[in-house]
Scaffold this active site. Structure first.
Site, PDB file in Angstrom:
ATOM      1  N   GLU A  48     102.680  10.318  71.077  1.00  0.00           N
ATOM      2  CA  GLU A  48     101.660   9.838  72.016  1.00  0.00           C
ATOM      3  C   GLU A  48     100.395  10.695  71.958  1.00  0.00           C
ATOM      4  O   GLU A  48      99.294  10.216  72.200  1.00  0.00           O
ATOM      5  CB  GLU A  48     102.192   9.814  73.445  1.00  0.00           C
ATOM      6  CG  GLU A  48     103.173   8.681  73.724  1.00  0.00           C
ATOM      7  CD  GLU A  48     104.619   9.075  73.468  1.00  0.00           C
ATOM      8  OE1 GLU A  48     104.866  10.181  72.938  1.00  0.00           O
ATOM      9  OE2 GLU A  48     105.521   8.274  73.816  1.00  0.00           O
ATOM     10  N   PHE A 110     114.627   7.534  86.137  1.00  0.00           N
ATOM     11  CA  PHE A 110     114.594   7.858  84.714  1.00  0.00           C
ATOM     12  C   PHE A 110     113.187   7.635  84.156  1.00  0.00           C
ATOM     13  O   PHE A 110     112.578   6.603  84.373  1.00  0.00           O
ATOM     14  CB  PHE A 110     115.609   6.992  83.947  1.00  0.00           C
ATOM     15  CG  PHE A 110     115.589   7.247  82.466  1.00  0.00           C
ATOM     16  CD1 PHE A 110     115.952   8.483  81.961  1.00  0.00           C
ATOM     17  CD2 PHE A 110     115.167   6.259  81.591  1.00  0.00           C
ATOM     18  CE1 PHE A 110     115.907   8.726  80.592  1.00  0.00           C
ATOM     19  CE2 PHE A 110     115.131   6.492  80.227  1.00  0.00           C
ATOM     20  CZ  PHE A 110     115.499   7.732  79.728  1.00  0.00           C
ATOM     21  N   GLN A 111     112.684   8.602  83.443  1.00  0.00           N
ATOM     22  CA  GLN A 111     111.336   8.588  82.865  1.00  0.00           C
ATOM     23  C   GLN A 111     110.247   8.358  83.913  1.00  0.00           C
ATOM     24  O   GLN A 111     109.252   7.698  83.659  1.00  0.00           O
ATOM     25  CB  GLN A 111     111.230   7.576  81.717  1.00  0.00           C
ATOM     26  CG  GLN A 111     112.088   7.999  80.514  1.00  0.00           C
ATOM     27  CD  GLN A 111     111.732   7.272  79.235  1.00  0.00           C
ATOM     28  OE1 GLN A 111     111.343   6.115  79.260  1.00  0.00           O
ATOM     29  NE2 GLN A 111     111.887   7.955  78.108  1.00  0.00           N
ATOM     30  N   LYS A 160     106.460  -1.163  85.982  1.00  0.00           N
ATOM     31  CA  LYS A 160     107.026  -2.246  85.173  1.00  0.00           C
ATOM     32  C   LYS A 160     107.060  -3.571  85.928  1.00  0.00           C
ATOM     33  O   LYS A 160     106.782  -4.627  85.359  1.00  0.00           O
ATOM     34  CB  LYS A 160     108.443  -1.854  84.734  1.00  0.00           C
ATOM     35  CG  LYS A 160     109.012  -2.765  83.666  1.00  0.00           C
ATOM     36  CD  LYS A 160     110.309  -2.204  83.116  1.00  0.00           C
ATOM     37  CE  LYS A 160     110.824  -3.064  81.977  1.00  0.00           C
ATOM     38  NZ  LYS A 160     112.072  -2.492  81.418  1.00  0.00           N
ATOM     39  N   MET A 469      91.268  32.412  63.804  1.00  0.00           N
ATOM     40  CA  MET A 469      90.307  32.842  64.823  1.00  0.00           C
ATOM     41  C   MET A 469      90.922  33.928  65.710  1.00  0.00           C
ATOM     42  O   MET A 469      90.256  34.911  66.049  1.00  0.00           O
ATOM     43  CB  MET A 469      89.848  31.645  65.662  1.00  0.00           C
ATOM     44  CG  MET A 469      88.713  31.960  66.616  1.00  0.00           C
ATOM     45  SD  MET A 469      87.248  32.572  65.749  1.00  0.00           S
ATOM     46  CE  MET A 469      86.292  31.069  65.548  1.00  0.00           C
TER      47      MET A 469
END
Lengths: 571, 159
Positions: A48, A110-111, A160, A469
């Site tokens: 993602e 969940f999630q 959802k 760096m």
């Protein structure tokens, strides 16, 4: 119409033709609707974070908002870094995230994560759609907010059950009605007159411009202004290309790794005109030491930027293009004077330098410089670190918006996916991603996305086997204690530049991902590898083993005024 | 010089808007002394009153940043404006005994505080007024022993 269909139709109405995403439980309905549509192409990334940076790269290349669709929970949290990147660089990115059904919200389902809460401080605005009735308006508003005024990222969290719900009489709104959101576009004439007067009176003016010029599309106006009053100009990392590198009044980039000419000019000027820029600490050093003798004019579309870091004598709120047009109209032309001569002297006395002739190892600056001879016009993308500064210093930027880089947040791992998003927009010119071996590995999974979608990203991998760096800071300020900055296999001879000393073998890794892999470890091979890579029809990784200890100079140590510059050994 | 400022923020009544405003102030490093949020005569509009202690430049930044929130309709710093009625509300419980109960009643009379509950060992009272007045009565009641108090924080309306 179903929620998921409303989302897809709204995207079409907003003329979105490409989105980047990753499916998951909470967004199956949206992906399902997208699956049977013909107008919007969905590019499946491998992470993602890759999707959100790709949307960012797409937005920077096209000027249109970049859209990304991810699932709830981990899908959404994986976009956090990309959102913060887009926020600090003012890029219109829209993330549509799935959420658990409304009846489950707050139950640690969940999630489930509170993505509305998580994204609040790193977005320009955000939404949680609790009722399908609000969905069309929210999408309309999200696009409006993301792209207007000072652009920025917006998230829309869609449970959802909202995606599955039905809304009768759906119509995509034509207008937004937002009581409190009305960005000021037009500059106030009274303030612009004050600015014109200040320019007239000034004998040592400096123009300091940033990414706002790219956003506003005001590069022509900047050039007109510079040429009408012959004003020496410095351009930040975010604005490189808005004045061509070879313009006589261009002083280079200011700040920590800026040119001596730019930093001296900022220190000595009597009038500082800042346009579309925000006095980042990497530019100013300690604010009380910055442009101490100057009257400060600040033009910005975001009133909150004015006076945030530096006290401003002439504030002008508005779009850079609008303000510049009005300003140029009322300005009287001004001839060059001793100040122009002085800045030119600094330029010729302190050029950016490197010495490849006396080095058996490849110098990273030489790679960038060689690239100048091989590409006429290209979209340049960088990751974050030393290579980013070398690109900023040595690449010949000619066009506004030519450089895609994480300037504000300094996000390692940005380069490859952003370049992928740029390439996906089919810009009609090469997309070149210059990266270091550290940042490249942070989103290296996206090589697969490039291969499978035949996105011809030309990756130039400057491999010094260090987090360069940080290594540079350790060398200069931390007593050469290289705490966890070496990326080499432990116990290997650092002088030995054979590939077996490097892990992973990037050429093999590229090939394994379906991307062409090339390598140079001698200066005489640099040009050949670049040529082969650029001519190849498809994505490439060109790896260059470079001198490990090469540092970025000039350098202003953190916390010092910007005229206290370390020039490096060779200068 | 740091000074207390009362800032009134009119916002669109969206879910999470109070969290956005208070989060913004915390994120930018400003301390909120008090904050009240309440609905207004317009169901789409919420009013948030915050008291912060900052110097002029800080206050300027705070109001600009608050204005930048997309849900914000209007931000007003009312501290130096005299066309505002500013009030705070207090409920306080003070310990008393037979000897000093009448002294406390006397004080309440002077301040026009109203008794809400009286028992043998305490008095609970309410009082609305300026912040100065509220602070003053708390100071004067302190020697008797304050069991508990709650202040609303400042809220205001223009004349």
């Amino acid at each position: 119409m179903k929620g998921s269909e409303i989302i897809v139709d709204s995207l079409k109405q907003e003329k979105v033709d490409k989105i980047f995403g990753y499916p998951g439980g909470a967004v199956i309905p949206i992906f399902d609707t997208l699956h049977s549509n013909r107008d919007i192409e969905v590019m499946l990334t491998r992470h993602e974070q890759g999707a959100v940076h790709a949307a960012d790269g797409y937005a920077r290349t096209t000027g249109k908002p970049g859209v990304c669709i991810v699932t709830s929970g981990p899908g959404a949290t994986n976009t956090i870094t990309g959102l913060a990147t887009a926020k600090l660089d003012s890029i219109p990115v829209i993330v549509i995230s799935g959420q658990v059904p409304t009846s489950y919200i707050g139950t640690d389902a969940f999630q489930e994560t509170d993505f509305f809460g998580l994204s609040t401080s790193i977005c320009k605005h955000n939404y949680l759609v609790k009722d399908i009735k609000n969905l069309p308006n929210i999408i309309k508003e999200a696009f409006h907010v993301a792209t207007s005024g000072r652009p920025g990222p917006v998230t829309i969290d869609v449970p959802k059950d909202v995606s599955l719900a039905e809304l009768p009489n759906y119509k995509y709104p034509k207008k937004v009605d937002m009581a409190g959101y009305q960005p000021v576009i037009e500059g106030n004439m009274k303030q612009i007159k004050k600015l014109a007067e200040a320019i007239k009176k000034s004998s040592k003016p400096v123009l300091y411009t940033g990414g706002g010029i790219v956003t506003s599309g005001a590069e022509k106006e900047i050039r007109k202004l510079v040429e009408k009053v012959n004003i020496p100009t410095t351009t930040t990392l975010m604005g490189l290309g808005t004045l061509p590198y070879d313009h006589p009044e261009f002083l280079g980039m200011p700040g920590m790794h800026g040119t001596v000419a730019a930093n001296y000019a900022l220190t000595e000027c009597d009038l500082l005109i800042a346009i579309g820029t925000r006095f980042d600490d990497r530019v100013t050093g300690p604010p009380d030491t910055f442009a101490k003798n100057a009257k400060v004019a600040h033009v910005d579309i975001d009133p909150a930027e004015i006076g945030k870091i530096i006290e401003t004598d002439i504030p002008v709120v508005g779009d850079a293009g609008d303000v510049l047009k009005k300003l140029i109209n009322i300005l009287e032309p001004k001839a060059k004077n001793g100040w122009n001569k002085k800045t030119q002297q600094w330029k010729s006395r302190y050029p950016l330098k490197y010495d490849q002739a006396n080095s058996k190892e490849i110098l990273p600056q030489y790679i960038i410089d060689t690239l100048n001879d091989l590409v006429d016009d290209a979209i340049m993308v960088t990751d974050v670190g030393q290579h980013q500064m070398w690109v900023a210093q040595f690449f010949h930027f000619k066009n506004s918006g030519q450089l895609l880089t994480s300037g504000g947040l300094g996000t390692m791992g940005y380069g490859l996916p952003a370049a992928m998003g740029a390439a996906a927009s089919k810009p009609g010119k090469p997309v070149i991603n210059v990266s270091g071996d550290g940042g490249f590995q942070m989103n290296i999974q996206e090589l697969t996305t490039c291969a499978l979608n035949n996105l011809p990203v030309k990756n130039i991998l400057i491999n010094n086997s260090y987090l360069g760096m940080v290594r540079q800071w350790q060398e200069l300020f931390w007593d050469k204690r290289y705490a966890k900055t070496s990326l080499r296999k432990p116990g290997q001879n650092p002088e030995d530049n054979t590939p077996t000393n490097y892990c992973p073998d990037m050429v093999k890794l590229a090939e394994a991902s379906g991307v062409k892999g090339l390598r140079a470890n001698k200066p005489e091979d640099v040009e050949e590898v670049l040529k082969t890579g650029l001519e190849y029809d498809g994505p490439v990784v060109m790896e260059f083993f470079v001198r490990e200890t090469e540092n970025v100079y000039p350098m202003v140590p953190s916390g010092k005024p910007i005229n206290e510059i370390i020039l490096g050994d060779e200068q | 010089m740091k000074e207390k400022h009362t800032i009134i923020i009119k916002v669109t009544n969206h879910p999470g808007v109070l969290a956005k405003i208070s989060g913004l102030l915390a994120q930018r490093g400003y301390n909120i002394e008090s904050a009240i949020a309440a609905p207004t005569e317009n169901p789409d509009v919420y009013k948030i009153s915050v008291v912060v202690e900052e110097d002029d430049r800080g206050i300027q930044q705070i109001t600009k940043q608050l204005n930048k929130v997309v849900d914000t309709i209007k931000v007003t710093d009312i501290s130096h404006k005299n066309n505002y009625v500013v009030r705070e509300y207090l409920i306080i419980k003070v310990k008393v005994n037979n000897e000093n109960r009448s002294d406390v009643f006397e004080l309440m009379q002077v301040f026009s505080a109203k008794a809400l509950d009286v028992d043998s060992d305490y008095i609970m009272m309410e009082l609305a007024g300026t912040q100065r007045k509220i602070s003053r009565i708390i100071k004067l009641l302190k020697p008797y022993g304050i069991e508990e108090y709650v202040r609303s924080g400042e809220f205001a309306m223009s004349e």
